[in-house]
Design a protein around this motif. Structure first.
Motif, mmCIF file in Angstrom:
data_model
loop_
_atom_site.group_PDB
_atom_site.id
_atom_site.type_symbol
_atom_site.label_atom_id
_atom_site.label_comp_id
_atom_site.label_asym_id
_atom_site.label_seq_id
_atom_site.Cartn_x
_atom_site.Cartn_y
_atom_site.Cartn_z
ATOM 1 N N ASN A 115 0.865 -1.185 0.000
ATOM 2 C CA ASN A 115 0.000 0.000 0.000
ATOM 3 C C ASN A 115 0.899 1.231 0.000
ATOM 4 N N PRO A 116 0.857 2.077 -1.040
ATOM 5 C CA PRO A 116 1.798 3.202 -1.109
ATOM 6 C C PRO A 116 1.520 4.321 -0.110
ATOM 7 N N ALA A 117 0.337 4.301 0.517
ATOM 8 C CA ALA A 117 0.029 5.319 1.521
ATOM 9 C C ALA A 117 0.535 4.945 2.901
ATOM 10 N N THR A 118 0.667 3.639 3.145
ATOM 11 C CA THR A 118 1.081 3.175 4.476
ATOM 12 C C THR A 118 2.382 2.388 4.469
ATOM 13 N N ASP B 144 -3.800 9.655 3.195
ATOM 14 C CA ASP B 144 -4.253 8.279 2.982
ATOM 15 C C ASP B 144 -5.724 8.295 2.583
ATOM 16 N N PRO B 145 -6.038 7.941 1.330
ATOM 17 C CA PRO B 145 -7.428 8.020 0.865
ATOM 18 C C PRO B 145 -8.375 7.036 1.552
ATOM 19 N N LEU B 146 -7.833 5.969 2.137
ATOM 20 C CA LEU B 146 -8.693 5.034 2.855
ATOM 21 C C LEU B 146 -9.169 5.616 4.185
ATOM 22 N N LYS B 147 -8.476 6.627 4.690
ATOM 23 C CA LYS B 147 -8.851 7.253 5.946
ATOM 24 C C LYS B 147 -9.686 8.511 5.742
ATOM 25 N N ASP B 148 -9.572 9.140 4.579
ATOM 26 C CA ASP B 148 -10.293 10.389 4.328
ATOM 27 C C ASP B 148 -10.726 10.435 2.862
ATOM 28 N N LYS B 149 -12.022 10.278 2.620
ATOM 29 C CA LYS B 149 -12.557 10.253 1.256
ATOM 30 C C LYS B 149 -12.552 11.626 0.586
ATOM 31 N N SER B 150 -12.368 12.673 1.361
ATOM 32 C CA SER B 150 -12.453 14.022 0.797
ATOM 33 C C SER B 150 -11.145 14.506 0.192
ATOM 34 N N LEU B 151 -10.060 13.767 0.365
ATOM 35 C CA LEU B 151 -8.748 14.217 -0.103
ATOM 36 C C LEU B 151 -8.709 14.365 -1.626
ATOM 37 N N ASP B 152 -7.945 15.348 -2.085
ATOM 38 C CA ASP B 152 -7.789 15.569 -3.525
ATOM 39 C C ASP B 152 -6.806 14.596 -4.160
ATOM 40 N N MET B 153 -5.836 14.145 -3.389
ATOM 41 C CA MET B 153 -4.711 13.415 -3.986
ATOM 42 C C MET B 153 -4.158 12.393 -3.009
ATOM 43 N N GLY B 154 -3.703 11.272 -3.548
ATOM 44 C CA GLY B 154 -3.048 10.250 -2.757
ATOM 45 C C GLY B 154 -1.545 10.266 -2.986
ATOM 46 N N PRO B 155 -0.863 9.171 -2.680
ATOM 47 C CA PRO B 155 0.593 9.103 -2.799
ATOM 48 C C PRO B 155 1.051 8.748 -4.208
ATOM 49 N N LEU B 156 2.343 8.873 -4.420
ATOM 50 C CA LEU B 156 2.978 8.264 -5.576
ATOM 51 C C LEU B 156 3.069 6.758 -5.334
ATOM 52 N N VAL B 157 3.340 6.000 -6.393
ATOM 53 C CA VAL B 157 3.179 4.551 -6.296
ATOM 54 C C VAL B 157 4.250 3.868 -5.452
ATOM 55 N N ASN B 158 5.467 4.439 -5.405
ATOM 56 C CA ASN B 158 6.534 3.814 -4.624
ATOM 57 C C ASN B 158 7.665 4.813 -4.364
ATOM 58 N N GLY C 126 4.360 6.613 3.744
ATOM 59 C CA GLY C 126 3.739 6.881 2.450
ATOM 60 C C GLY C 126 4.624 7.686 1.528
ATOM 61 N N PHE C 127 4.352 7.561 0.233
ATOM 62 C CA PHE C 127 5.198 8.168 -0.793
ATOM 63 C C PHE C 127 4.514 9.428 -1.346
ATOM 64 N N PHE C 128 4.427 10.440 -0.501
ATOM 65 C CA PHE C 128 3.708 11.667 -0.851
ATOM 66 C C PHE C 128 4.673 12.765 -1.293
ATOM 67 N N TYR C 129 4.309 13.439 -2.386
ATOM 68 C CA TYR C 129 5.111 14.579 -2.846
ATOM 69 C C TYR C 129 4.218 15.809 -2.881
ATOM 70 N N GLU C 130 4.751 16.917 -2.387
ATOM 71 C CA GLU C 130 3.960 18.142 -2.324
ATOM 72 C C GLU C 130 3.573 18.618 -3.726
ATOM 73 N N PRO C 131 2.320 19.027 -3.934
ATOM 74 C CA PRO C 131 1.938 19.644 -5.218
ATOM 75 C C PRO C 131 2.825 20.852 -5.485
ATOM 76 N N THR C 132 3.465 20.857 -6.637
ATOM 77 C CA THR C 132 4.579 21.777 -6.888
ATOM 78 C C THR C 132 4.348 22.623 -8.135
ATOM 79 N N VAL C 133 4.704 23.900 -8.046
ATOM 80 C CA VAL C 133 4.675 24.807 -9.197
ATOM 81 C C VAL C 133 6.055 25.434 -9.349
ATOM 82 N N LEU C 134 6.563 25.419 -10.576
ATOM 83 C CA LEU C 134 7.874 25.993 -10.879
ATOM 84 C C LEU C 134 7.729 27.069 -11.940
#
Length: 483
Positions: free
Chosen positions: A25-28, A314-328, A361-369
Motif C-alpha cells: 500500500n503506497p500510503a502506508t 491516505d485516501p482510505l482514511k479520508d474520502k475528501s482528499l484531492d490526492m493520494g501518494p505516488l506509487v513507490n 507513504g510516498f507523498f510529494y507536495e503539489p509543486t509549481v515551478l
C-alpha cells in the motif's frame, strides 16, 4: 494477507515457481498481498489455453458475446465499492478518482457490449462481370494484454472488453505493483461462469520475464500494452521475432496552452485537476504549461495558490482528499530529482518542491515551478508526479513550436475564449488528443492514440475496436446462367 494464484483455462492454478511478489500500500508502506512471480512456462500454458479456445470463441454469435460483456459490467457494478477499496489500497488513488476509474471501467464493458451488432464488413463492386468482393472483419486471434499500475481497473476493462467483443481470447498480465484489482475481477468472472474456459486467462509477474514471453510467443496475434517508452520498446523488439502486431500506449508530455484570451479561473481549475489526477501519474496529465506573457503573472499566482490548496493523505482514511501518494519510493525519488535539477538550473519554486513531511507513504507536495526554460529536462522528460513547470510565450507560432518540441505526442490542452486562436492551435498541435477549455481525460467513444514515441495504434470507440480485428477479402465469382 491475500495470496493470489494464476488463472488458466478456467481454473486457478499454481505457478511453476514458489517465488512470490509482495504488494505494498503506497500510503502506508504495508504489505497487503502477494502474487506469483510467474514464469515463461506459466505463459506457455496460458497462451496455449487461449489458442485452443480461440476458434470456438470466434464462432460464438456476436450478440451472445455482447451479452456476456454486458453481464460482466453489471456484476462489476454490484461489486463497485469493493473494486474502489482495493484500487485505493493497492494504488493510492483518492476516493473520488478511484470511484471515477471504476465507474469508467463499468461503463466500458457496457459501451463495448453495444458493439456486438455493429462490427461491419463491406461489399464492393468488382471490375469483372459476375463477381462480388466481400470485405470481412475477423477476430485477430489471441491477445496478450499488458496492464500498467496507474489505471489497473480501467485499462483492464479497455483490453478485456474489447478482446471479448471482437471474438478474441486474451492472456492478461496486470502490473506487478497493482494486481489485486485484476485478481478480484478474475474471481468475479470465475464465479459468474459466463466466459468459456481458455477465453480469459490471468498471469502475474515481472514484465521482463512474462511480458517478454507473451510478446514473443508465436501464437499471440497482438500485444496490447500500456506503459513506459522503454517497456514499449522491449515489447516491440520481442514481438518483431514473429512480426506480431503491437498496440502501444506509452508516455506523454502534455502541454497546456493558456492564451491572453483565456478565462484564467477555468484554466487554473482544469489544469490543477489535470496535474493532480492520480498524483500526476497519468500519461494524459498536463505536464507543462505555456502561458502568454500578458497574463503570466496573474495566472502563475492563481495556479500556485490552487496547487497549495490541494489536500493529500491516505485516501482510505479520508474520502475528501484531492490526492493520494505516488506509487513507490523510486517514483518519489525520481520526481524529486527532476525538481531539484530544475531548481539548480534556475527554476523558482512557487509551491511545494519537496517530498511531504509525513511518517509513512510516498507523498510529494503539489509543486509549481516558474522561470523554466524550454531546454530544461523538466520540460522535455515525463515527470509523472504532481509538478507543474511554467514557461511564458509571446506568439501563437512560438507556442506551437515549443509545444511540439517533444518526443511525445499523446495529449494537449488549450485554454482560450478566442475561436480563431483555438482553431489555429488545434491545427498546429501534433498530438493525438487536444482538449479545449477542459481537463485532460478521454471518452470511451473517442479514440485514444498518440504521435511519435507516445505509441502505435490506439484504443476506444469504433477505431479502437478495429485494432482487435483483421480484414479478410473474398473475391466471389458466380455463374449467372445457373438455373
Amino acid at each position: 494477507m491475500k495470496t493470489h494464484q494464476l488463472y488458466i483455462n478456467g481454473e486457478y492454478t499454481k505457478s511453476t515457481t514458489e517465488d512470490m511478489l509482495k504488494i505494498t500500500n503506497p500510503a502506508t508502506e504495508e504489505v497487503i498481498s502477494q502474487t506469483p512471480n510467474g514464469t515463461e512456462e506459466d505463459v506457455e500454458k496460458a497462451v496455449q489455453a487461449a489458442w485452443d479456445a480461440q476458434t470456438s470463441w470466434s464462432k460464438v454469435p456476436s450478440n451472445e458475446r455482447g451479452q456476456i460483456v454486458r453481464e460482466i459490467g453489471l456484476k462489476m457494478q454490484e461489486n463497485k465499492e469493493t473494486f474502489i477499496e482495493l484500487l485505493i489500497e493497492e494504488q493510492g488513488k483518492s476516493y473520488e478518482m478511484a470511484t471515477g476509474e471504476v465507474e469508467l471501467a463499468i461503463d466500458y464493458f457496457q459501451y463495448m457490449s453495444e458493439w456486438a451488432r455493429r462490427i461491419e464488413g463491406e461489399i464492393l463492386p468488382s471490375d469483372r462481370p459476375n463477381e462480388n468482393i466481400f470485405i470481412h472483419k475477423r477476430p485477430i486471434g489471441v491477445v496478450a494484454g499488458i496492464v500498467p499500475w496507474n489505471f489497473p481497473v480501467f485499462i483492464l476493462a479497455r483490453k478485456v472488453a474489447t478482446s471479448l467483443i471482437a471474438g478474441c481470447t486474451i492472456v492478461l498480465k496486470p502490473s506487478q505493483q497493482t494486481p489485486n484489482t485484476a485478481a478480484y475481477f478474475t474471481e468475479m468472472v470465475h464465479e459468474m461462469g459466463v466466459i468459456p474456459k481458455g477465453v480469459y486467462n490471468l498471469v502475474t509477474g515481472k514484465g521482463s520475464t512474462i511480458g517478454n514471453a507473451m510478446a514473443s510467443h508465436e501464437k499471440v496475434a497482438m500485444v496490447t500494452m500500456t506503459g513506459s517508452v522503454p517497456a514499449g520498446s522491449k515489447v516491440m523488439e520481442a514481438a518483431a521475432k514473429n512480426i506480431t502486431k503491437v498496440n502501444l500506449e506509452l508516455g506523454g508530455k502534455a502541454p497546456a496552452i493558456v492564451t491572453e484570451y483565456a478565462n484564467l479561473d477555468t484554466a487554473v481549475k482544469n489544469i490543477t485537476k489535470s496535474r493532480i489526477i492520480n498524483a500526476g501519474q497519468a500519461c494524459t496529465n498536463a505536464e507543462r504549461v505555456y502561458v502568454h506573457e500578458d497574463v503570466a503573472e496573474e495566472f502563475t499566482k492563481k495556479i500556485a495558490e490552487s496547487m497549495q490548496n490541494v489536500t493529500y493523505g491516505d485516501p482510505l482514511k479520508d474520502k475528501s482528499l484531492d490526492m493520494g501518494p505516488l506509487v513507490n519510493q523510486e517514483r518519489m525519488d525520481e520526481v524529486d530529482e527532476m525538481v531539484q535539477e530544475a531548481v539548480k538550473n534556475g527554476a523558482k519554486v512557487l509551491a511545494g518542491g519537496k517530498p511531504a513531511d509525513v511518517e509513512k507513504g510516498f507523498f510529494y507536495e503539489p509543486t509549481v515551478l516558474s522561470n523554466v526554460s524550454q531546454e530544461m529536462n523538466i520540460i522535455q522528460e515525463e515527470i509523472f508526479g504532481p509538478v507543474l513547470p511554467i514557461v511564458t510565450y509571446k506568439t501563437l507560432d512560438e507556442v506551437i513550436e515549443k509545444a511540439n518540441d517533444s518526443d511525445y505526442g499523446l495529449s494537449s490542452s488549450i485554454f482560450t475564449d478566442n475561436y480563431h486562436q483555438a482553431m489555429k492551435l488545434t491545427e498546429g498541435l501534433r498530438f493525438g488528443e487536444t482538449f479545449v477549455n477542459r481537463e485532460n481525460f478521454e471518452a470511451v467513444q473517442g479514440f485514444h492514440a498518440g504521435f511519435r514515441k507516445s505509441g502505435i495504434g490506439g484504443a476506444d470507440g469504433k477505431h479502437g475496436l478495429e485494432e482487435f480485428l483483421i480484414t479478410q477479402t473474398v473475391y466471389m465469382e458466380f455463374n449467372d446462367e445457373q438455373q
